[in-house]
Scaffold this active site. Structure first.
Site, PDB file in Angstrom:
ATOM      1  N   THR A 184       0.860  -1.194   0.000  1.00 41.26           N
ATOM      2  CA  THR A 184       0.000   0.000   0.000  1.00 41.26           C
ATOM      3  C   THR A 184       0.897   1.244   0.000  1.00 41.26           C
ATOM      4  O   THR A 184       2.018   1.214   0.520  1.00 41.26           O
ATOM      5  CB  THR A 184      -0.949   0.034   1.221  1.00 41.26           C
ATOM      6  OG1 THR A 184      -0.183   0.257   2.415  1.00 41.26           O
ATOM      7  CG2 THR A 184      -1.746  -1.258   1.343  1.00 41.26           C
ATOM      8  N   GLY A 185       0.378   2.328  -0.572  1.00 40.32           N
ATOM      9  CA  GLY A 185       1.182   3.548  -0.674  1.00 40.32           C
ATOM     10  C   GLY A 185       2.301   3.391  -1.681  1.00 40.32           C
ATOM     11  O   GLY A 185       3.409   3.905  -1.479  1.00 40.32           O
ATOM     12  N   ALA A 186       1.996   2.702  -2.797  1.00 42.11           N
ATOM     13  CA  ALA A 186       3.042   2.392  -3.785  1.00 42.11           C
ATOM     14  C   ALA A 186       3.251   3.521  -4.795  1.00 42.11           C
ATOM     15  O   ALA A 186       4.134   3.425  -5.636  1.00 42.11           O
ATOM     16  CB  ALA A 186       2.698   1.095  -4.513  1.00 42.11           C
ATOM     17  N   SER A 187       2.445   4.589  -4.703  1.00 40.79           N
ATOM     18  CA  SER A 187       2.536   5.621  -5.744  1.00 40.79           C
ATOM     19  C   SER A 187       3.647   6.635  -5.486  1.00 40.79           C
ATOM     20  O   SER A 187       3.935   7.466  -6.342  1.00 40.79           O
ATOM     21  CB  SER A 187       1.197   6.368  -5.843  1.00 40.79           C
ATOM     22  OG  SER A 187       0.906   6.992  -4.611  1.00 40.79           O
ATOM     23  N   SER A 188       4.304   6.587  -4.314  1.00 38.00           N
ATOM     24  CA  SER A 188       5.230   7.668  -3.943  1.00 38.00           C
ATOM     25  C   SER A 188       6.248   7.173  -2.913  1.00 38.00           C
ATOM     26  O   SER A 188       6.019   6.157  -2.241  1.00 38.00           O
ATOM     27  CB  SER A 188       4.395   8.804  -3.326  1.00 38.00           C
ATOM     28  OG  SER A 188       5.196   9.827  -2.799  1.00 38.00           O
ATOM     29  N   TYR A 216      -0.112  12.419  14.192  1.00 44.88           N
ATOM     30  CA  TYR A 216       0.733  11.403  13.533  1.00 44.88           C
ATOM     31  C   TYR A 216       1.437  10.544  14.582  1.00 44.88           C
ATOM     32  O   TYR A 216       1.464   9.320  14.479  1.00 44.88           O
ATOM     33  CB  TYR A 216       1.743  12.107  12.634  1.00 44.88           C
ATOM     34  CG  TYR A 216       2.676  11.185  11.887  1.00 44.88           C
ATOM     35  CD1 TYR A 216       2.240  10.460  10.783  1.00 44.88           C
ATOM     36  CD2 TYR A 216       4.006  11.050  12.276  1.00 44.88           C
ATOM     37  CE1 TYR A 216       3.105   9.618  10.096  1.00 44.88           C
ATOM     38  CE2 TYR A 216       4.873  10.214  11.595  1.00 44.88           C
ATOM     39  CZ  TYR A 216       4.414   9.502  10.504  1.00 44.88           C
ATOM     40  OH  TYR A 216       5.278   8.661   9.833  1.00 44.88           O
TER      41      TYR A 216
END
Ligand code: NDP
Length: 367
Positions: free
Chosen positions: A15-19, A159
């Protein structure tokens, strides 16, 4: 001991593979022959990445996904089943931050952040655990935590809270799975400050642009840790002696670490550039994708000794010394300069002044 498959025989969900870290991990995994199921919200970026990997002889399937939505995550697992007959490792990497005073950040923003950074990890971990238990063959769940999940920081309160929750969830999940004799390895990665577009994608309440100022590790070091954990059942991997120093310092001297954080975390997170996050923040919408790195200031390390030490125990002593030196540097800087009025600065809602000499000093620190 759980026996995991060699990388070249694995199917991995990221997951979160775009950046940033997810993008670098996907590219590195593809080079090792891993077949990939890629998730993030930015559909164009995911398709571009999958095309790139497939063109170069790998196998990757893009699945536009909001990790904060359980139905999206179920569809992600179903796609992995339909495309490759299952998966061997699942990397819960998607995450986002909010920079702002704890008493100012809206509850709506906090809830959206938790949906991504905490609930996305819970949904992904459960789907992966159920898959590995049902098929009876070993698999790895790899959750990306943070140095701020071991020790809270000023400025990124929600966070820090979400990453503490990720750490607690990951440890509890590991114990429940072990008690059930499930063939599942559960790893928590603890990155220090990493050179990615994390700060540009964050929601920012300050007029200044947020960035890492100081020692910064490359996303490749985190990718290396992730791929190691996919093949070896390891409990924790710290990326950077910085991350270990903050964890140890917070555990043995919590009040001193409050002062360290108050003293340095404003000067090492707020630049003197005007904020651009209004255009780039990705809390409610996909971020700009396909960028591995961000706009940080300071000492860019080429790798992490701690990751190397995890992979090679002979280096472990050296890494421990590195963490000790990092911790001592923090403490000695604090005692030379005395504790300052960070808390007073924080109580003002106006822009926080950044003094150049403070930044200069901070950039030599290990934080
Ligand atoms: P980036 O901003 O570069 O990448 C974040 C990724 O998460 C993007 O691919 C983004 O894709 C995805 N994402 C965000 N929200 C969602 C959502 N709701 N659904 C699906 N995907 C989402 O930052 P990093 O690469 O640095 O962050 C990766 C992980 O590393 C995070 O968990 C972060 O907290 C952690 N980390 C980072 C550190 C650093 O200094 N950079 C330090 C410690 C931990 P899209 O926008 O397309 O959905």
């Amino acid at each position: 001991m759980v026996k995991l498959q060699p990388l070249k025989q694995q199917v991995m969900v990221i997951t979160g593979a775009s950046s940033g870290i997810g993008l670098v991990t996907a590219r590195m995994a593809a080079r090792h022959g891993v077949r990939l199921v890629l998730a993030a919200r930015n559909s164009d970026a995911l398709h571009q990445l999958a095309d790139e990997i497939n063109r170069e002889g790998g196998q990757a399937v893009p699945v536009p996904t909001d990790v904060g939505k359980l139905r999206d995550m179920e569809r992600l697992a179903e796609t992995a089943m339909n495309s490759f007959g299952g998966f061997d490792s699942w990397v819960n990497n998607a995450g986002i931050s909010i920079f702002g005073p704890a008493y100012e950040v809206s509850i709506e923003d906090m809830e959206r952040m938790f949906a991504t950074t905490f609930w996305g990890v819970v949904y992904g971990s459960r789907l992966a655990a159920q898959h590995f238990m049902q098929r009876g063959r070993a698999g790895a769940i790899i959750n990306i935590g943070s140095l701020f999940g071991d020790r809270a920081t000023a400025i990124q309160s929600t966070y820090s809270a979400a990453k503490h929750a990720v750490h607690g969830w990951t440890d509890a999940l590991r114990m429940d799975l072990e008690a059930a004799h499930a063939p599942v390895s559960v790893t928590l990665i603890h990155p220090g400050r990493i050179d990615t577009p994390y700060n540009e994608h964050a929601r920012n309440y300050y007029p200044q642009q947020v960035a890492h100022i100081g020692m910064i590790y490359p996303p490749e070091a985190v990718a290396e840790a992730i791929l190691y954990a996919a093949e070896h059942p390891v409990r924790d991997v710290f990326v950077g002696s910085q991350a270990k120093a903050v964890a140890v310092g917070g555990a043995i001297a919590p009040r001193l670490m409050d002062k360290v954080m108050e003293r340095y975390m404003f000067a090492t997170q707020l630049t003197d550039r005007p904020a651009i996050n209004d255009q780039t923040n990705a809390l409610y919408r996909p971020g700009y994708g396909m960028q591995e790195r961000g706009s940080h200031e300071g000492w860019h390390r080429s790798s992490s000794m701690y990751v190397k030490a995890t992979k090679n125990p002979a280096l472990a002593t050296l890494a421990t010394v590195g963490a000790g030196v990092a911790l001592l540097a923090l403490i000695s800087n604090l005692s030379q300069n005395g504790s300052t009025d960070g808390a007073t600065q924080a109580s003002k809602v106006e822009p926080i002044p950044i003094h150049h000499e403070e930044q200069e000093q901070a950039s030599h620190l290990t934080l």
